[in-house]
Design an enzyme around this catalytic site. Structure first.
Site, PDB file in Angstrom:
ATOM      1  N   HIS A   1       0.840  -1.199   0.000  1.00 39.70           N
ATOM      2  CA  HIS A   1       0.000   0.000   0.000  1.00 39.70           C
ATOM      3  C   HIS A   1       0.874   1.248   0.000  1.00 39.70           C
ATOM      4  O   HIS A   1       1.936   1.257   0.608  1.00 39.70           O
ATOM      5  CB  HIS A   1      -0.887   0.045   1.244  1.00 39.70           C
ATOM      6  CG  HIS A   1      -1.720  -1.175   1.419  1.00 39.70           C
ATOM      7  ND1 HIS A   1      -2.685  -1.565   0.512  1.00 39.70           N
ATOM      8  CD2 HIS A   1      -1.730  -2.113   2.385  1.00 39.70           C
ATOM      9  CE1 HIS A   1      -3.245  -2.679   0.936  1.00 39.70           C
ATOM     10  NE2 HIS A   1      -2.681  -3.047   2.062  1.00 39.70           N
TER      11      HIS A   1
ATOM     12  N   GLU B   1      -1.883  -0.636   8.153  1.00 44.83           N
ATOM     13  CA  GLU B   1      -2.813  -1.611   8.712  1.00 44.83           C
ATOM     14  C   GLU B   1      -2.103  -2.485   9.722  1.00 44.83           C
ATOM     15  O   GLU B   1      -0.877  -2.530   9.774  1.00 44.83           O
ATOM     16  CB  GLU B   1      -3.412  -2.474   7.594  1.00 44.83           C
ATOM     17  CG  GLU B   1      -2.405  -3.367   6.900  1.00 44.83           C
ATOM     18  CD  GLU B   1      -2.978  -4.006   5.626  1.00 44.83           C
ATOM     19  OE1 GLU B   1      -3.696  -3.329   4.883  1.00 44.83           O
ATOM     20  OE2 GLU B   1      -2.676  -5.182   5.384  1.00 44.83           O
TER      21      GLU B   1
ATOM     22  N   HIS C   1       3.318  -7.515   1.570  1.00 48.75           N
ATOM     23  CA  HIS C   1       2.634  -8.388   2.526  1.00 48.75           C
ATOM     24  C   HIS C   1       1.570  -9.239   1.858  1.00 48.75           C
ATOM     25  O   HIS C   1       1.049  -8.887   0.798  1.00 48.75           O
ATOM     26  CB  HIS C   1       2.012  -7.570   3.659  1.00 48.75           C
ATOM     27  CG  HIS C   1       0.945  -6.617   3.213  1.00 48.75           C
ATOM     28  ND1 HIS C   1       1.241  -5.407   2.636  1.00 48.75           N
ATOM     29  CD2 HIS C   1      -0.401  -6.694   3.259  1.00 48.75           C
ATOM     30  CE1 HIS C   1       0.113  -4.784   2.356  1.00 48.75           C
ATOM     31  NE2 HIS C   1      -0.908  -5.542   2.708  1.00 48.75           N
TER      32      HIS C   1
ATOM     33  N   ARG D   1      -1.043  -4.569  -6.403  1.00 48.34           N
ATOM     34  CA  ARG D   1      -0.769  -5.998  -6.444  1.00 48.34           C
ATOM     35  C   ARG D   1       0.607  -6.225  -7.072  1.00 48.34           C
ATOM     36  O   ARG D   1       0.840  -5.817  -8.209  1.00 48.34           O
ATOM     37  CB  ARG D   1      -1.879  -6.683  -7.253  1.00 48.34           C
ATOM     38  CG  ARG D   1      -2.059  -8.132  -6.932  1.00 48.34           C
ATOM     39  CD  ARG D   1      -3.290  -8.713  -7.654  1.00 48.34           C
ATOM     40  NE  ARG D   1      -4.547  -8.260  -7.082  1.00 48.34           N
ATOM     41  CZ  ARG D   1      -5.556  -7.741  -7.788  1.00 48.34           C
ATOM     42  NH1 ARG D   1      -5.475  -7.618  -9.083  1.00 48.34           N
ATOM     43  NH2 ARG D   1      -6.658  -7.367  -7.181  1.00 48.34           N
TER      44      ARG D   1
END
Ligand code: ZN
Length: 312
Positions: free
Chosen positions: A97, A115, A172, A192
């Site tokens: 991200h 996150e 991740h 991605r």
């Protein structure tokens, strides 16, 4: 007395999803490929509604706009966090991200995404992807362009109750079999990196190679710095798991009774195990609610585990 704001989750069907949100959490899920339960969200892609009381049926985004007094009169224009439960039957794609600065410029003013994961359940000997092994950005680009995935990707062993912080720029992926509670910035921007060469309807899913190379942190942070064991923590206290630029997250293990003053701007709470009462009202595994600004004394009784969070 301010109300406890219970929310109705929004469910997302995903190719990699399973049915543990029904079998382990008792939710009425829409199908056997339910990957995500957006439990506390005001994001346009899944805006939770209030379950009962004077705000019944109102979306969380509207509550945020019309009743700032419930959230400590915030300065941010949107509800800043999103809490979800992820049921991964299959491996998720390997992703990264952007941070706020990159997303703001390249993704139409969106927030970036930091996150963190609390592992609710996973198989013995499980691992997930966190970080990579490239030493320089040139090496990173070469590994990605030439498909040197085994060299690039770093797997980290994990177990039930582990807690992992994923900062922007961290490569991740959640792997099959994991059930995770995620607390994140309210953003849906994902690049991605690699999808294990899988095909969907005969075609590979789109990768975001250049954006990924731009935003991945090189070299990666040490894995040991981001994973911590949190399955058994001291009872009847607020155990802080993380405090970063965007949120603070705690775990509570209630046995008998525990009370505290709610002094945060708002406190998101998820019951992840067991049952009990909150100021006399029954609560159980799978319930998610917000304790508003100025709520006052919180009295918890029973045998249960909770994950709580607020915005920083
Ligand atoms: Zn992610």
């Amino acid at each position: 007395m301010k109300p406890i704001i219970f929310l109705n989750p929004v469910f997302k069907q995903m190719l990699w999803g399973g049915n543990q949100l029904r079998s382990k959490f008792g939710y009425g899920i829409p199908g056997d490929n339910t990957g995500e339960c957006w439990a506390v969200s005001a994001h346009p892609n899944g805006d939770c509604t209030v379950k009962d009381g004077i705000y019944e049926g109102m979306t969380l985004s509207r509550l945020w706009e019309e009743h700032p007094e419930l959230f400590g009169n915030p300065k941010t224009d949107r509800f800043p966090l999103l809490v979800k439960i992820i049921d991964a039957k299959d491996d998720l794609s390997i992703q990264v991200h952007p941070d706020d600065a990159y997303a703001g410029v390249h993704e139409n003013g969106s927030l970036g995404k930091t996150e963190c994961w609390y592992i609710l359940d996973c198989p013995e000997g499980a691992s997930l992807v966190a970080g990579h092994n490239a030493k320089t950005r040139e090496e990173l680009a070469d590994m990605i362009h030439n498909g040197r995935w085994e060299e690039l990707i770093r797997e980290v062993p994990v177990k039930k109750g582990d807690f992992i912080q994923i900062n922007p720029g961290t490569v991740h992926a959640i792997k099959g079999g994991m059930l995770i509670l995620e607390t994140q910035q309210s953003s849906d921007i994902t690049y991605r990196v690699y999808d294990y060469d899988r095909l969907t309807d005969g075609k590979p899913r789109q990768l975001h190679v250049e954006q990924s190379i731009n935003v991945i942190t090189v070299p990666a942070a040490l894995a040991g710095d981001s994973v911590k064991a949190a399955e058994h923590l001291p009872g009847n206290t607020m155990n802080e798991l993380i405090s970063c630029d965007y949120y603070k997250v705690w775990k509570l293990e209630i046995s008998g009774g525990f009370s505290f003053e709610q002094e945060e701007p708002f406190l998101i709470t998820s019951v992840i195990e067991g049952e009990g009462t909150l100021n006399g009202r029954p609560v159980k595994k799978g319930d998610h609610f917000i304790l508003p600004w100025g709520f006052g004394k919180v009295e918890l009784e029973g045998q249960m585990q909770l994950i709580a969070s607020t915005a920083n």
